[in-house]
Design a protein around this motif. Structure first.
Motif, PDB file in Angstrom:
ATOM      1  N   PHE A 299       0.819  -1.210   0.000  1.00  0.00           N
ATOM      2  CA  PHE A 299       0.000   0.000   0.000  1.00  0.00           C
ATOM      3  C   PHE A 299       0.856   1.264   0.000  1.00  0.00           C
ATOM      4  CE2 PHE A 299      -3.638  -2.656   1.684  1.00  0.00           C
ATOM      5  CZ  PHE A 299      -4.382  -2.530   0.530  1.00  0.00           C
ATOM      6  N   ARG A 300       2.019   1.183   0.597  1.00  0.00           N
ATOM      7  CA  ARG A 300       2.926   2.337   0.565  1.00  0.00           C
ATOM      8  C   ARG A 300       3.433   2.570  -0.856  1.00  0.00           C
ATOM      9  NH1 ARG A 300       4.806   5.327   4.647  1.00  0.00           N
ATOM     10  NH2 ARG A 300       3.453   3.997   5.895  1.00  0.00           N
ATOM     11  N   PHE A 301       3.783   1.509  -1.534  1.00  0.00           N
ATOM     12  CA  PHE A 301       4.276   1.652  -2.906  1.00  0.00           C
ATOM     13  C   PHE A 301       3.153   1.994  -3.879  1.00  0.00           C
ATOM     14  CE2 PHE A 301       7.674  -1.308  -1.204  1.00  0.00           C
ATOM     15  CZ  PHE A 301       8.611  -0.289  -1.049  1.00  0.00           C
ATOM     16  N   VAL A 302       1.932   1.533  -3.595  1.00  0.00           N
ATOM     17  CA  VAL A 302       0.774   1.946  -4.401  1.00  0.00           C
ATOM     18  C   VAL A 302       0.583   3.457  -4.291  1.00  0.00           C
ATOM     19  CG1 VAL A 302      -1.751   1.865  -4.532  1.00  0.00           C
ATOM     20  CG2 VAL A 302      -0.449  -0.261  -4.393  1.00  0.00           C
ATOM     21  N   ALA A 303       0.717   3.989  -3.066  1.00  0.00           N
ATOM     22  CA  ALA A 303       0.599   5.438  -2.878  1.00  0.00           C
ATOM     23  C   ALA A 303       1.713   6.173  -3.612  1.00  0.00           C
ATOM     24  CB  ALA A 303       0.626   5.772  -1.391  1.00  0.00           C
ATOM     25  N   LEU A 304       2.898   5.578  -3.637  1.00  0.00           N
ATOM     26  CA  LEU A 304       4.011   6.190  -4.356  1.00  0.00           C
ATOM     27  C   LEU A 304       3.730   6.204  -5.854  1.00  0.00           C
ATOM     28  CD1 LEU A 304       6.883   7.338  -3.772  1.00  0.00           C
ATOM     29  CD2 LEU A 304       7.757   5.026  -4.177  1.00  0.00           C
ATOM     30  N   LYS A 305       3.129   5.138  -6.341  1.00  0.00           N
ATOM     31  CA  LYS A 305       2.834   5.026  -7.774  1.00  0.00           C
ATOM     32  C   LYS A 305       1.716   5.970  -8.191  1.00  0.00           C
ATOM     33  CE  LYS A 305       1.126   1.700 -11.227  1.00  0.00           C
ATOM     34  NZ  LYS A 305       0.840   0.267 -11.518  1.00  0.00           N
ATOM     35  N   TYR A 306       0.636   6.023  -7.418  1.00  0.00           N
ATOM     36  CA  TYR A 306      -0.567   6.740  -7.853  1.00  0.00           C
ATOM     37  C   TYR A 306      -0.706   8.146  -7.271  1.00  0.00           C
ATOM     38  CZ  TYR A 306      -2.419   2.654 -10.218  1.00  0.00           C
ATOM     39  OH  TYR A 306      -2.618   1.620 -11.091  1.00  0.00           O
ATOM     40  N   GLY A 307       0.103   8.485  -6.288  1.00  0.00           N
ATOM     41  CA  GLY A 307       0.051   9.838  -5.745  1.00  0.00           C
ATOM     42  C   GLY A 307      -1.318  10.209  -5.201  1.00  0.00           C
ATOM     43  N   ARG A 308      -1.796  11.371  -5.583  1.00  0.00           N
ATOM     44  CA  ARG A 308      -3.047  11.902  -5.022  1.00  0.00           C
ATOM     45  C   ARG A 308      -4.274  11.083  -5.414  1.00  0.00           C
ATOM     46  NH1 ARG A 308      -3.448  18.179  -6.194  1.00  0.00           N
ATOM     47  NH2 ARG A 308      -5.307  17.855  -4.911  1.00  0.00           N
ATOM     48  N   ARG A 309      -4.131  10.208  -6.389  1.00  0.00           N
ATOM     49  CA  ARG A 309      -5.303   9.442  -6.841  1.00  0.00           C
ATOM     50  C   ARG A 309      -5.862   8.540  -5.749  1.00  0.00           C
ATOM     51  NH1 ARG A 309      -4.209   6.798 -12.629  1.00  0.00           N
ATOM     52  NH2 ARG A 309      -6.131   5.704 -12.055  1.00  0.00           N
ATOM     53  N   VAL A 392      -1.655   6.516   6.682  1.00  0.00           N
ATOM     54  CA  VAL A 392      -2.346   7.081   5.525  1.00  0.00           C
ATOM     55  C   VAL A 392      -2.392   6.106   4.355  1.00  0.00           C
ATOM     56  CG1 VAL A 392      -0.264   8.343   4.797  1.00  0.00           C
ATOM     57  CG2 VAL A 392      -2.506   9.059   3.953  1.00  0.00           C
ATOM     58  N   CYS A 393      -1.281   5.431   4.074  1.00  0.00           N
ATOM     59  CA  CYS A 393      -1.247   4.541   2.905  1.00  0.00           C
ATOM     60  C   CYS A 393      -2.117   3.311   3.116  1.00  0.00           C
ATOM     61  CB  CYS A 393       0.186   4.126   2.610  1.00  0.00           C
ATOM     62  SG  CYS A 393       1.300   5.506   2.277  1.00  0.00           S
ATOM     63  N   SER A 394      -1.988   2.660   4.259  1.00  0.00           N
ATOM     64  CA  SER A 394      -2.788   1.467   4.534  1.00  0.00           C
ATOM     65  C   SER A 394      -4.262   1.811   4.648  1.00  0.00           C
ATOM     66  CB  SER A 394      -2.306   0.800   5.827  1.00  0.00           C
ATOM     67  OG  SER A 394      -1.005   0.279   5.669  1.00  0.00           O
ATOM     68  N   ASN A 395      -4.571   2.915   5.300  1.00  0.00           N
ATOM     69  CA  ASN A 395      -5.974   3.280   5.492  1.00  0.00           C
ATOM     70  C   ASN A 395      -6.665   3.534   4.160  1.00  0.00           C
ATOM     71  OD1 ASN A 395      -8.231   4.078   7.348  1.00  0.00           O
ATOM     72  ND2 ASN A 395      -7.952   6.045   6.334  1.00  0.00           N
ATOM     73  N   TYR A 396      -6.095   4.410   3.357  1.00  0.00           N
ATOM     74  CA  TYR A 396      -6.753   4.752   2.093  1.00  0.00           C
ATOM     75  C   TYR A 396      -6.662   3.603   1.092  1.00  0.00           C
ATOM     76  CZ  TYR A 396      -8.037   9.363   3.578  1.00  0.00           C
ATOM     77  OH  TYR A 396      -8.651  10.394   4.245  1.00  0.00           O
ATOM     78  N   GLY A 397      -5.557   2.867   1.098  1.00  0.00           N
ATOM     79  CA  GLY A 397      -5.451   1.715   0.218  1.00  0.00           C
ATOM     80  C   GLY A 397      -6.517   0.676   0.507  1.00  0.00           C
ATOM     81  N   ASN A 398      -6.747   0.425   1.778  1.00  0.00           N
ATOM     82  CA  ASN A 398      -7.741  -0.567   2.163  1.00  0.00           C
ATOM     83  C   ASN A 398      -9.165  -0.099   1.929  1.00  0.00           C
ATOM     84  OD1 ASN A 398      -6.468  -3.034   3.186  1.00  0.00           O
ATOM     85  ND2 ASN A 398      -5.448  -1.678   4.623  1.00  0.00           N
ATOM     86  N   ASP A 508      -8.082 -20.462   6.619  1.00  0.00           N
ATOM     87  CA  ASP A 508      -7.251 -19.666   5.730  1.00  0.00           C
ATOM     88  C   ASP A 508      -7.956 -18.426   5.212  1.00  0.00           C
ATOM     89  OD1 ASP A 508      -5.153 -21.350   6.015  1.00  0.00           O
ATOM     90  OD2 ASP A 508      -5.770 -22.659   4.373  1.00  0.00           O
ATOM     91  N   ARG A 509      -9.069 -18.066   5.830  1.00  0.00           N
ATOM     92  CA  ARG A 509      -9.789 -16.895   5.365  1.00  0.00           C
ATOM     93  C   ARG A 509      -9.087 -15.613   5.773  1.00  0.00           C
ATOM     94  NH1 ARG A 509     -15.689 -16.989   6.653  1.00  0.00           N
ATOM     95  NH2 ARG A 509     -16.556 -18.460   5.232  1.00  0.00           N
ATOM     96  N   GLY A 510      -9.164 -14.626   4.914  1.00  0.00           N
ATOM     97  CA  GLY A 510      -8.779 -13.287   5.315  1.00  0.00           C
ATOM     98  C   GLY A 510      -7.293 -13.011   5.114  1.00  0.00           C
ATOM     99  N   ILE A 511      -7.001 -11.753   4.917  1.00  0.00           N
ATOM    100  CA  ILE A 511      -5.623 -11.302   4.864  1.00  0.00           C
ATOM    101  C   ILE A 511      -5.531 -10.154   5.847  1.00  0.00           C
ATOM    102  CG2 ILE A 511      -3.953 -10.034   3.484  1.00  0.00           C
ATOM    103  CD1 ILE A 511      -4.757 -11.766   1.147  1.00  0.00           C
ATOM    104  N   ASP A 512      -4.625 -10.295   6.801  1.00  0.00           N
ATOM    105  CA  ASP A 512      -4.590  -9.291   7.844  1.00  0.00           C
ATOM    106  C   ASP A 512      -4.059  -7.975   7.313  1.00  0.00           C
ATOM    107  OD1 ASP A 512      -4.547 -10.236  11.153  1.00  0.00           O
ATOM    108  OD2 ASP A 512      -4.491  -8.179  10.528  1.00  0.00           O
ATOM    109  N   PHE A 513      -3.990  -7.081   8.201  1.00  0.00           N
ATOM    110  CA  PHE A 513      -4.005  -5.652   8.154  1.00  0.00           C
ATOM    111  C   PHE A 513      -5.425  -5.181   7.898  1.00  0.00           C
ATOM    112  CE2 PHE A 513      -0.538  -4.192   9.872  1.00  0.00           C
ATOM    113  CZ  PHE A 513       0.646  -4.348   9.198  1.00  0.00           C
ATOM    114  N   TYR A 514      -6.155  -5.521   6.927  1.00  0.00           N
ATOM    115  CA  TYR A 514      -7.531  -5.118   6.923  1.00  0.00           C
ATOM    116  C   TYR A 514      -8.488  -6.042   6.191  1.00  0.00           C
ATOM    117  CZ  TYR A 514      -5.939  -0.709   8.807  1.00  0.00           C
ATOM    118  OH  TYR A 514      -5.376   0.257   9.585  1.00  0.00           O
TER     119      TYR A 514
END
Length: 522
Positions: A299-309, A392-398, A508-514
């Motif tokens: 999610f941090r690298f997604v924010a780096l890639k997409y910026g304000r989007r 910020v990155c994990s919250n908005y990414g999720n 095996d359900r779910g992926i943590d962090f969110y």
């Protein structure tokens, strides 16, 4: 003889001494080191779209504790933490002009807009005053320069592709061996007072005895938590089976709040996992802790890639959705008064403690976006306000993921609130904890009080629309699960006591962090 050199270390979301490249570099390049934390007034204004408070009382408490702890650590190292209330670029300018012999300012790079504005301001000040700026990347497990992609624009839009690439081609850099003592502050630099809640017009929250996160901020407490969870109690060895729990401190690592403020390094966690695997046991649970650090990285690298989007209503997919902005509906969600007990329990826990389980976050986000069709940014900004572990990155990414406009390769994923409640709170213990109006309803029936007869409700001292609201929405698919016993008919709540409480088909359900990513509708 050369003139003395001083380096200012602007600390933001890296509130630790260990594995801190900013401090490490300053120590090697100056006679005086000025570790600095600024309480930036912009952090205590309103959120971007809906003007909720940006920093709520729970995260502020955790931040104040973290700053205090770092100051105590730095004092033990022969230094101190200088604290100021003000914009970092203005505070740094004042310090440079006062000290006269500052040669460099160093800080850790961030990726999102507001943080980059601060960085630009600092760089502008330093350029005008002919001061070197040295920045470092230190917030993720994998360094951005070590990603197996030629450019950040080539970052995959599906997590699995990212994970497979970094796991097969990436290398985690070792942690820095920090000095036993730090260079001192220059004479005449006052340490500054650490503010209180009252400074920001807030009241320090009381600890709710039901909280799943009754922990304090700071690097010291973060390291203690890791020692407890890994080495003292061996909880990491069963983590994958317990991570979907709802009640108590030990069902998950609870590292996220410390990671969000940088009180602990993801690389240090990684090294400790590898050490544990070598000395005790390596299994799916130990791997799963690293797996979640990879999601955080992603999610941090997604924010780096997409910026304000990542903040745009159409999300990463530029997908137009007719989101509603119904404030009355939103109030029922945020206050835990939707009439859907599993949603209400989670939202009340958040409001009263600043924390919510991974499983809860998945469900309340799905309910807001998929059942109520409310603007996902309302939920994201409400979480920004209240979560202790807001990142910020994990919250908005999720939230983008949950809203169906982010990195989810499958469209129209939606959670069934009743099935989820029965699956993960089969006997209703969690709902009973946070929605005491329903505490007399037995077993899984607590998840659908509206489906009970008037006589039953009366027997349980529940009067819909008086003691507890009728549901603001009832989805057709919920009826398949109303009045059913939970799949684990023993009544045990999933994820609390280990794998023997988890039916095999759900382990095996779910992926943590969110957010869970295994089925279109859970």
């Amino acid at each position: 003889m050369c003139a003395a050199r001083a380096v200012i270390c602007l600390l933001r979301n890296d509130l630790r001494f260990n594995d801190n490249e900013v401090l490490y570099w300053a120590q090697a390049n100056a006679e005086y080191v000025v570790p600095l934390y600024c309480f930036d007034p912009r952090h205590y204004l309103g959120t971007h779209t809906f003007n909720f408070p940006k920093t709520g009382p729970f995260r502020l408490k955790f931040l104040l504790e973290s700053v205090k702890d770092l100051r105590e650590t730095m004092k033990k190292k022969g230094s101190n933490l200088v604290v100021r209330k003000g914009k970092p670029e203005e505070v740094i300018q004042e310090l440079i002009q006062k000290l006269k012999f500052v040669t460099a300012v160093t800080f850790q790079d961030e990726v999102t807009m507001e943080e980059k504005v601060v960085e630009s301001g600092v760089k502008q000040v330093c350029s005008q005053l002919n001061i070197k700026v040295q920045t470092f990347w230190g917030s993720s497990l994998f360094h951005r320069d070590d990603l197996p992609f030629h450019h950040i624009s080539q970052l995959p839009d599906v997590f699995t592709y990212f994970r497979k690439a970094v796991e097969s081609q990436g290398i985690v850099r070792p942690t820095f061996a920090m000095p036993s003592q730090m260079k001192p502050l220059p004479e005449g630099v006052e340490e500054g007072d650490i503010p209180s809640h009252e400074t920001f017009g807030q009241t320090c929250p009381l600890l709710d005895p039901r909280s799943a996160f009754p922990c304090e901020g700071g690097e010291t407490k973060a390291l203690e938590r890791l020692m407890y969870y890994f080495w003292d109690k061996n909880l990491i060895a069963s983590y994958k089976e317990t991570r979907n729990g709802l009640i108590g401190v030990d069902y998950s690592t609870k590292f996220a709040p410390w990671l969000a403020l940088g009180c602990i390094s993801p690389r240090y966690i990684y090294e400790q996992v590898k050490k544990y695997e070598k000395e005790r046991t390596a299994n799916q649970s130990t791997y799963w802790v690293i797996f979640e650090l990879l999601w955080r990285d992603y999610f941090r690298f997604v924010a780096l890639k997409y910026g304000r989007r990542i903040f745009f209503p159409k999300g990463l997919q530029d997908k137009a959705v007719a989101w509603k902005k119904d404030c009355k509906l939103f109030d029922t969600w945020k206050e835990g008064k939707t009439g859907v007990p599993f949603v209400d329990a989670n939202m009340r826990e958040l409001a009263l403690t600043g924390f919510m389980s991974n499983r809860g976050r998945q469900n309340v986000a799905s309910f807001l976006t998929k059942d109520l069709n409310l603007d996902w940014r309302m939920g994201a900004e409400w979480f920004e306000y209240l979560l202790i572990d807001y990142d910020v990155c994990s919250n908005y990414g999720n939230w983008l993921y949950s809203a169906g406009i982010g990195n989810d390769p499958r469209e129209n994923r939606k959670f069934n609130m009743i099935k989820q409640g029965l699956d993960y709170d089969g006997d209703g213990e969690y709902v009973r904890l946070w929605v005491p109006e329903l505490k007399e309803i037995k077993g899984g029936d607590i998840h659908t009080p509206w489906a009970l007869s008037s006589a039953s409700l009366s027997h349980f001292n529940v009067h819909l629309n008086e003691t507890y609201p009728s549901p603001i929405i009832v989805q057709p698919e919920w009826s398949r699960h109303a009045n059913q016993k939970p799949a684990n008919s023993s009544g045990h709540r999933r994820g609390r006591g280990g794998s023997h409480h988890l039916p095999k088909q759900h382990k095996d359900r779910g992926i943590d962090f969110y957010f869970s990513r295994n089925k279109h509708s859970e």
